[in-house]
Design a protein around this motif. Sequence first.
Motif, mmCIF file in Angstrom:
data_model
loop_
_atom_site.group_PDB
_atom_site.id
_atom_site.type_symbol
_atom_site.label_atom_id
_atom_site.label_comp_id
_atom_site.label_asym_id
_atom_site.label_seq_id
_atom_site.Cartn_x
_atom_site.Cartn_y
_atom_site.Cartn_z
ATOM 1 N N CYS A 90 -6.329 -2.494 0.413
ATOM 2 C CA CYS A 90 -5.422 -2.460 1.556
ATOM 3 C C CYS A 90 -6.243 -2.810 2.791
ATOM 4 O O CYS A 90 -7.217 -2.120 3.091
ATOM 5 C CB CYS A 90 -4.796 -1.077 1.724
ATOM 6 S SG CYS A 90 -3.891 -0.968 3.288
ATOM 7 N N GLU A 118 0.147 4.076 1.101
ATOM 8 C CA GLU A 118 -0.146 4.890 2.285
ATOM 9 C C GLU A 118 0.499 4.315 3.535
ATOM 10 O O GLU A 118 1.151 5.017 4.283
ATOM 11 C CB GLU A 118 -1.661 4.921 2.517
ATOM 12 C CG GLU A 118 -2.412 5.743 1.526
ATOM 13 C CD GLU A 118 -2.564 7.172 1.988
ATOM 14 O OE1 GLU A 118 -3.351 7.396 2.915
ATOM 15 O OE2 GLU A 118 -1.887 8.045 1.434
ATOM 16 N N CYS A 119 0.266 3.016 3.795
ATOM 17 C CA CYS A 119 0.667 2.442 5.081
ATOM 18 C C CYS A 119 1.705 1.335 4.914
ATOM 19 O O CYS A 119 2.172 0.779 5.900
ATOM 20 C CB CYS A 119 -0.557 1.884 5.806
ATOM 21 S SG CYS A 119 -1.204 0.391 5.032
ATOM 22 N N CYS A 149 0.845 -1.192 0.000
ATOM 23 C CA CYS A 149 0.000 0.000 0.000
ATOM 24 C C CYS A 149 0.884 1.249 0.000
ATOM 25 O O CYS A 149 1.848 1.331 0.760
ATOM 26 C CB CYS A 149 -0.891 -0.022 1.234
ATOM 27 S SG CYS A 149 -1.803 1.503 1.497
ATOM 28 N N THR A 190 -5.448 -2.548 5.903
ATOM 29 C CA THR A 190 -5.249 -1.616 7.018
ATOM 30 C C THR A 190 -6.000 -0.306 6.778
ATOM 31 O O THR A 190 -6.737 0.166 7.641
ATOM 32 C CB THR A 190 -3.743 -1.339 7.211
ATOM 33 O OG1 THR A 190 -3.072 -2.596 7.257
ATOM 34 C CG2 THR A 190 -3.480 -0.574 8.485
ATOM 35 N N CYS A 191 -5.808 0.279 5.594
ATOM 36 C CA CYS A 191 -6.507 1.536 5.276
ATOM 37 C C CYS A 191 -7.956 1.266 4.875
ATOM 38 O O CYS A 191 -8.735 2.207 4.727
ATOM 39 C CB CYS A 191 -5.832 2.263 4.130
ATOM 40 S SG CYS A 191 -4.094 2.572 4.352
HETATM 41 ZN ZN LIG Z 1 -2.843 0.947 3.477
#
Ligand SMILES: [Zn+2]
Length: 288
Positions: free
Chosen positions: A125, A107-108, A105, A127-128
Amino acid sequence: MRSGEGPFSLLADETRLGVVEALGDATDGGRYAKLSYSDVRAALPESARGNLNYHLRKLRNRFVRRTDDGYRLSTAGIRVYQAISAGAFHDERPVVDPTPVERRCGECADRLRVAYRDGRAEVRCPTCERCVHRSPLPPNAFDPASPADLLAACIGRARADLRSMWFGLCPYCSGYVDRDLSAAAVTNEGADAVADLRCTLCGWSRRPTLGAVVDRHHAATVFYEERAVTPPTRPEAASDRETEVRETDPLRVVVTTRPDGADGDTLRHVVDEDLQVVEWAVNGSGGS
Ligand SMILES: [Zn+2]
Ligand SMILES: [Zn+2]
């Protein structure tokens, strides 16, 4: 006079689908084949050979053309053969439960997961909890045992769709694609500015971010290349992209891109309501 039989009832028969498949399978050297009556018959399973003349008559003109030396597929017949090849007529469609892949991802940095169900592939993703890619895929477009293969097919399909729609052509029905800035671009002060690409015939739509729109511009290609940086992984990420409505009449939205590794250099695009870039500029870190 119009025939009372629609295309689906014409094809709802094992022998007729078998004829289309046999003509398509005989294709060689980049040309669709012509088969004689006896070759068509020989290519069919024994159980599907009954009343072949009758079925060929039903298929003729719409899906199959008769020539002096045999039978060949019409354009509509080729479309049906392509759908057969893609697995559209499979009784059982594969299902792939969310599976981690190597790609991470933007982002994370968690590993993305790829899944397939009901003819649709999705990359998310966990997590996001965001969807990174989603595209329709026929069952034969990937190996269900290989998540990497499914990921590649999904991303390839999404990119090809977007490119086609960007050029104004629906990838599924060839209809004209209308494009504009979504209303959210104005009401949310540019926070969630996205483009709206919509087929005027079948309604298929894609909503790329404005970041994805300006990344198509030639100035963006040169900007990234000269600085040897990769475009922002998530076009709308707040850290490297900013969108702001400068004027509403006529609509002018400013997209500022500040990619990691570009030493603070920024690229600025001004986009109008038809998603055309009307201005652009590069600013060095010293300001200009
Ligand atoms: Zn993520
Ligand atoms: Zn369409």
